[in-house]
Every structure is written in structure tokens, then in C-alpha cells.
Design a protein around this motif. Structure first.
Motif, PDB file in Angstrom:
ATOM      1  N   MET A   1      -3.086   5.266  -0.701  1.00  0.00           N
ATOM      2  CA  MET A   1      -1.726   5.700  -0.431  1.00  0.00           C
ATOM      3  C   MET A   1      -0.821   4.478  -0.218  1.00  0.00           C
ATOM      4  N   THR A   2       0.289   4.453  -0.931  1.00  0.00           N
ATOM      5  CA  THR A   2       1.234   3.356  -0.768  1.00  0.00           C
ATOM      6  C   THR A   2       2.226   3.701   0.335  1.00  0.00           C
ATOM      7  N   ILE A   3       2.417   2.761   1.233  1.00  0.00           N
ATOM      8  CA  ILE A   3       3.340   2.993   2.340  1.00  0.00           C
ATOM      9  C   ILE A   3       4.705   2.408   1.989  1.00  0.00           C
ATOM     10  N   ASP A   4       5.737   3.196   2.202  1.00  0.00           N
ATOM     11  CA  ASP A   4       7.098   2.718   2.000  1.00  0.00           C
ATOM     12  C   ASP A   4       7.531   2.027   3.300  1.00  0.00           C
ATOM     13  N   TYR A   5       7.295   0.716   3.347  1.00  0.00           N
ATOM     14  CA  TYR A   5       7.546  -0.015   4.590  1.00  0.00           C
ATOM     15  C   TYR A   5       9.031  -0.054   4.958  1.00  0.00           C
ATOM     16  N   GLU A  37       4.969  -5.524   8.995  1.00  0.00           N
ATOM     17  CA  GLU A  37       3.633  -5.350   8.400  1.00  0.00           C
ATOM     18  C   GLU A  37       2.999  -6.687   7.998  1.00  0.00           C
ATOM     19  N   ARG A  45      -2.320  -2.198   9.255  1.00  0.00           N
ATOM     20  CA  ARG A  45      -1.006  -2.257   8.597  1.00  0.00           C
ATOM     21  C   ARG A  45      -0.316  -0.897   8.518  1.00  0.00           C
ATOM     22  N   ALA A  46      -1.099   0.157   8.366  1.00  0.00           N
ATOM     23  CA  ALA A  46      -0.508   1.506   8.285  1.00  0.00           C
ATOM     24  C   ALA A  46       0.210   1.879   9.580  1.00  0.00           C
TER      25      ALA A  46
END
Length: 215
Positions: A1-5, A37, A45-46
Motif C-alpha cells: 500500500m502506498t501512503i500519501d504522505y 517520514e 513509517r506508516a
């Protein structure tokens, strides 16, 4: 899953930091831009923008974002000021201080944390005005004086030398007292102390209370 930081950063500011009475636009702007992050271990990081403390090794933790926001606001840093940070940790607060002030000297007792923070500051190009020195703040000596001092871990009682490093109009942010109820305070060079909020964070190495024997 890519996180939109960038979205996570926006939500952190709007849902955590602003509701906790952090209204200084310069501080909010820095926290809205700062890639938190990049200073968090990959395993965590999540959670970089969650309302939690994050372990960084050596028994130390990154403060919750709300505490960081309140701390930066309380210091009221000006662009021409010089800051001493006690406890570099991840380097995240060092980077924030560097965006708000002219120059930052940060002391870190653990060589590994100092090296890691330096690497992150260089990788993000956010530490050009931040110098990190490996030192124990409790035994460190200097003739230099600072406009502001930011202590990123708790102390049982505030060491007197910390106040001696302040310029006449300087101020010191520190969390003092005994877990689980500690008090964040802003101490001015003239000795006046303003109580800011209650919290509970890890002690600065060597600054924990002496254990009390129970009979």
C-alpha cells in the motif's frame, strides 16, 4: 500500500496540531512541509503522522506531533536567532528548528543517533544551518550563549547550566518532573517560568530521578 504522505501531513496539522492550540502560522507551515517520514525508521513509517511516540533506538522516542508543535510555538523563534537543541534524536526537530531560526547547534549523546540524524538532514537538504555535536549535555561546557534552548527529553529538575547558556532575552523549553505526570514549561533567562501543558516523555539520559527506596 502506498501512503500519501502529503495528505497524511495535512491531516496531522488539521486534526491533531491545530486543535491543540498550535495557531502560529510559521510553525504550522513548517510542520505542513516537513517530511517527517524521512526521519522515521522504515518499520514505523506508516505511523509517521499518527498521534503516537515512535521509537528511534537507545531508549529514546520521537515526541508526538502535538507536543512538537506546542514546543515549537512556545519557543517563538525568530529568523535571526541561534538555537541550542539538547537531544538531536531523529533529527526531525533539528530540521524544524533550522527552518524557523538562523542557526542550530544540536547535542546528541549517542553517536549512532547523531550520525543517523546527520544523514537524514543531508539527504533531505534540510540541515544546512544545523550542526550536530556528539556530547552529553549534562557535562558539556561552552562560552557560547543562545537565544533559545529546546530540550527534547524530560528532566527531573532543570540543570542550572542550561539557563546559563541563555542570552539575556533567551528562553528554554523543557519537560520536567516525574512520570507519569510531567509539566512542559518555558523558562526565561530572568528565571520566570510559564507552565504550558502536562505530558509524559522519556528522560534525557542521566536526567532521570534518583530511584527512591520503598520501606
Amino acid at each position: 500500500m502506498t501512503i500519501d504522505y502529503s495528505r497524511a501531513r495535512e491531516l496531522m496539522v488539521e486534526q491533531q496540531i491545530r486543535p491543540w492550540d498550535v495557531l502560529d502560522m510559521r510553525v504550522l507551515d513548517v510542520l505542513a512541509r516537513m517530511p517527517r517520514e524521512a526521519f522515521v525508521a522504515p518499520a514505523h513509517r506508516a505511523l509517521a503522522y499518527a498521534d503516537v511516540e515512535l521509537p528511534i533506538g537507545h531508549g529514546q522516542k520521537m515526541m508526538k506531533p502535538v507536543v512538537e508543535g506546542r514546543m515549537l510555538q512556545a519557543l517563538d523563534l525568530q529568523p535571526n536567532e541561534e538555537v541550542l537543541e539538547i537531544g538531536t534524536g531523529s533529527g526531525f526537530i533539528s530540521a524544524c528548528l533550522g527552518q524557523l531560526a538562523r542557526e542550530v547547534l544540536s547535542l546528541e549523546i549517542q553517536p549512532e543517533l547523531a550520525a543517523s540524524a546527520r544523514a537524514q538532514l543531508d539527504a533531505t537538504a534540510l540541515g544546512t544551518n544545523v550542526r550536530i555535536q556528539t556530547a552529553d549535555a549534562l557535562t558539556w561546557t561552552t562560552e557560547r550563549r543562545f537565544d533559545a534552548i529546546c530540550v527534547t527529553a524530560a528532566v527531573d529538575t532543570v540543570p542550572s547550566q542550561f539557563l546559563q547558556w541563555l542570552r539575556p532575552n533567551g528562553r528554554l523549553f523543557v519537560v520536567r518532573g516525574r512520570s507519569p505526570v510531567m509539566e512542559a514549561v518555558l523558562v526565561r533567562a530572568d528565571g520566570t517560568t510559564e507552565s504550558l501543558f502536562e505530558t509524559d516523555i522519556a528522560y534525557l539520559q542521566g536526567a532521570a530521578p534518583t530511584p527512591q527506596f520503598q520501606f
